[in-house]
Design an enzyme around this catalytic site. Structure first.
Site, PDB file in Angstrom:
ATOM      1  N   CYS A 169     -78.871  65.649 -58.340  1.00 54.11           N
ATOM      2  CA  CYS A 169     -79.887  65.757 -59.402  1.00 54.11           C
ATOM      3  C   CYS A 169     -81.218  65.167 -58.947  1.00 54.11           C
ATOM      4  O   CYS A 169     -81.852  65.708 -58.053  1.00 54.11           O
ATOM      5  CB  CYS A 169     -79.372  65.123 -60.699  1.00 54.11           C
ATOM      6  SG  CYS A 169     -80.293  65.706 -62.156  1.00 54.11           S
ATOM      7  N   LYS A 172     -85.434  70.971 -72.120  1.00 52.39           N
ATOM      8  CA  LYS A 172     -84.466  70.429 -71.178  1.00 52.39           C
ATOM      9  C   LYS A 172     -83.343  71.427 -70.909  1.00 52.39           C
ATOM     10  O   LYS A 172     -82.805  72.037 -71.837  1.00 52.39           O
ATOM     11  CB  LYS A 172     -83.877  69.127 -71.735  1.00 52.39           C
ATOM     12  CG  LYS A 172     -82.958  68.392 -70.776  1.00 52.39           C
ATOM     13  CD  LYS A 172     -82.500  67.062 -71.380  1.00 52.39           C
ATOM     14  CE  LYS A 172     -81.672  66.273 -70.389  1.00 52.39           C
ATOM     15  NZ  LYS A 172     -81.239  64.964 -70.945  1.00 52.39           N
ATOM     16  N   SER A 230     -78.209  68.784 -66.754  1.00 50.00           N
ATOM     17  CA  SER A 230     -78.938  67.862 -67.625  1.00 50.00           C
ATOM     18  C   SER A 230     -80.204  67.425 -66.901  1.00 50.00           C
ATOM     19  O   SER A 230     -80.234  66.414 -66.201  1.00 50.00           O
ATOM     20  CB  SER A 230     -78.061  66.646 -67.964  1.00 50.00           C
ATOM     21  OG  SER A 230     -78.760  65.739 -68.785  1.00 50.00           O
ATOM     22  N   HIS A 276     -74.865  68.362 -62.397  1.00 52.07           N
ATOM     23  CA  HIS A 276     -73.933  67.235 -62.452  1.00 52.07           C
ATOM     24  C   HIS A 276     -72.487  67.684 -62.493  1.00 52.07           C
ATOM     25  O   HIS A 276     -71.775  67.498 -63.488  1.00 52.07           O
ATOM     26  CB  HIS A 276     -74.254  66.370 -63.672  1.00 52.07           C
ATOM     27  CG  HIS A 276     -75.487  65.543 -63.523  1.00 52.07           C
ATOM     28  ND1 HIS A 276     -75.540  64.426 -62.707  1.00 52.07           N
ATOM     29  CD2 HIS A 276     -76.713  65.670 -64.067  1.00 52.07           C
ATOM     30  CE1 HIS A 276     -76.750  63.888 -62.769  1.00 52.07           C
ATOM     31  NE2 HIS A 276     -77.489  64.631 -63.588  1.00 52.07           N
ATOM     32  N   GLU A 278     -70.154  66.254 -61.178  1.00 55.75           N
ATOM     33  CA  GLU A 278     -69.296  65.062 -61.223  1.00 55.75           C
ATOM     34  C   GLU A 278     -69.063  64.533 -62.641  1.00 55.75           C
ATOM     35  O   GLU A 278     -68.225  63.636 -62.845  1.00 55.75           O
ATOM     36  CB  GLU A 278     -69.917  63.947 -60.367  1.00 55.75           C
ATOM     37  CG  GLU A 278     -71.016  63.132 -61.021  1.00 55.75           C
ATOM     38  CD  GLU A 278     -72.381  63.825 -61.095  1.00 55.75           C
ATOM     39  OE1 GLU A 278     -73.352  63.186 -61.561  1.00 55.75           O
ATOM     40  OE2 GLU A 278     -72.483  65.002 -60.680  1.00 55.75           O
ATOM     41  N   ARG A 309     -76.932  59.641 -77.643  1.00 52.99           N
ATOM     42  CA  ARG A 309     -77.850  58.552 -77.280  1.00 52.99           C
ATOM     43  C   ARG A 309     -79.283  58.939 -77.578  1.00 52.99           C
ATOM     44  O   ARG A 309     -80.027  58.186 -78.217  1.00 52.99           O
ATOM     45  CB  ARG A 309     -77.682  58.236 -75.789  1.00 52.99           C
ATOM     46  CG  ARG A 309     -78.648  57.182 -75.245  1.00 52.99           C
ATOM     47  CD  ARG A 309     -78.765  57.319 -73.732  1.00 52.99           C
ATOM     48  NE  ARG A 309     -79.403  58.584 -73.343  1.00 52.99           N
ATOM     49  CZ  ARG A 309     -79.321  59.121 -72.132  1.00 52.99           C
ATOM     50  NH1 ARG A 309     -78.620  58.539 -71.186  1.00 52.99           N
ATOM     51  NH2 ARG A 309     -79.941  60.270 -71.866  1.00 52.99           N
TER      52      ARG A 309
END
Length: 315
Positions: free
Chosen positions: A151, A172, A201, A244, A246, A258
């Site tokens: 990333c 985003k 992301s 991502h 992972e 969040r």
């Protein structure tokens, strides 16, 4: 006759007392602490993790899980920048398990991972540890056999090594998106189907058109919705992945709640919650592909890295 003997999984060696230990053991990952004996048949592969993510414990677990699932013994060293003190993880955890890069810069590593960071929209040169990171990038060319940049770490590496620009997205790129493998012959895509899903992301993107034609870079994975995902950069012995793979099943949910609770502008992750219902548990559709990618990377290191760690950088 082909060797049909079963390949016994080897453990990952992690710092003694690391919180990831209990999670990995519950999941059946073979783990030993750094004081355990090394495999007698082959030296462990030394992998460094420069962890720039704010929730370091989650990231440690995600990466260790994937490294620990390979049939080779891996010794994981957790690394932090020397010029910046992390603020989102306890100082006790950092002091107990992390090494300053300045303290390990004379060492050699078979593999080195640089993670993403929550500073994506900042100019690179404005990042507090940018100068040190440029030293780390140069250091990987003499002290590391193979790098995996993730990333923001991938964006930073492509900017540093190839001068590639980034572009701010209108919104985003956030969710789980279809991706395609573009090179079935690549050892890094061994076992991948033609069509698969990866979590995304990020607010920024890099584009095909800006890849220097003489760079030797090849695009291994891309998405019709979110663009390039995985680049092979053989001249710098590096893979750059902009998404991502992972992540845990709930990581995008954690980021969504969040940001929403903090009053930030954020849309529901696309193709993620069942029927777009945020109270339902997300389904992990990428776990197998994450294991494949990390397993292929580790296997490639095993096949190509020098037997003598000291000679890394002299290939």
């Amino acid at each position: 006759m082909p060797d049909k003997r079963r390949r016994t999984p080897m453990p990952i060696r992690i710092p003694k007392g690391l919180p990831a230990l209990s999670t990995l053991e519950m999941e059946g990952v073979m783990v030993m602490d750094e004081e355990g004996p090394a495999c007698r048949h082959h030296r462990p592969l030394r992998i460094g993790l420069l962890n720039l993510m704010p929730n370091k414990i989650d990231t440690e677990t995600q990466i260790a899980r994937l490294l620990g699932a390979t049939p080779l013994q891996v010794e994981l060293t957790l690394v932090k920048t020397s010029s910046y003190v992390p603020r989102n993880t306890s100082s006790e955890h950092i002091a107990s398990f992390y090494r300053d890069w300045s303290d390990i810069r004379e060492q050699k590593f078979d593999g080195f991972i640089i993670t993403g960071a929550p500073i994506e929209t900042m100019p690179f040169e404005a990042v507090a540890y940018w100068d040190e990171l440029t030293h780390i990038f140069r250091w990987t060319q003499t002290n590391v056999h193979s790098c995996l940049n993730i990333c923001w770490g991938a964006q930073a590496a492509m900017h540093y090594f190839h001068g590639m620009p980034r572009y701010l997205l209108d919104e985003k790129a956030f969710g789980v998106f279809r991706h395609h493998g573009l090179d079935n012959a690549s050892p890094y895509l061994k076992g991948f189907p033609d069509d698969f899903h990866i979590p995304v992301s990020r607010w920024m993107e890099m584009r095909h058109v800006d890849i220097p034609p003489d760079s030797g870079i090849s695009v291994l994975i891309d998405s019709p919705e979110t663009g390039i995902c995985l680049l092979n950069d053989p001249r710098h012995r590096a893979l750059h992945i902009f998404n991502h793979i992972e992540y845990d099943a709930t990581t995008l949910a954690d980021e969504y709640f969040r940001d929403r609770n903090a009053g930030r502008s954020i849309h529901l992750p696309r193709n993620y919650f069942p029927e777009d219902c945020e109270t339902r548990h997300p389904i992990n559709r990428w776990r197998g592909h994450a294991h494949l990618l990390f397993g292929n990377w580790i296997n490639r290191i095993f096949q190509t890295a020098p037997a003598d760690l000291v000679t890394i950088g002299n290939e």
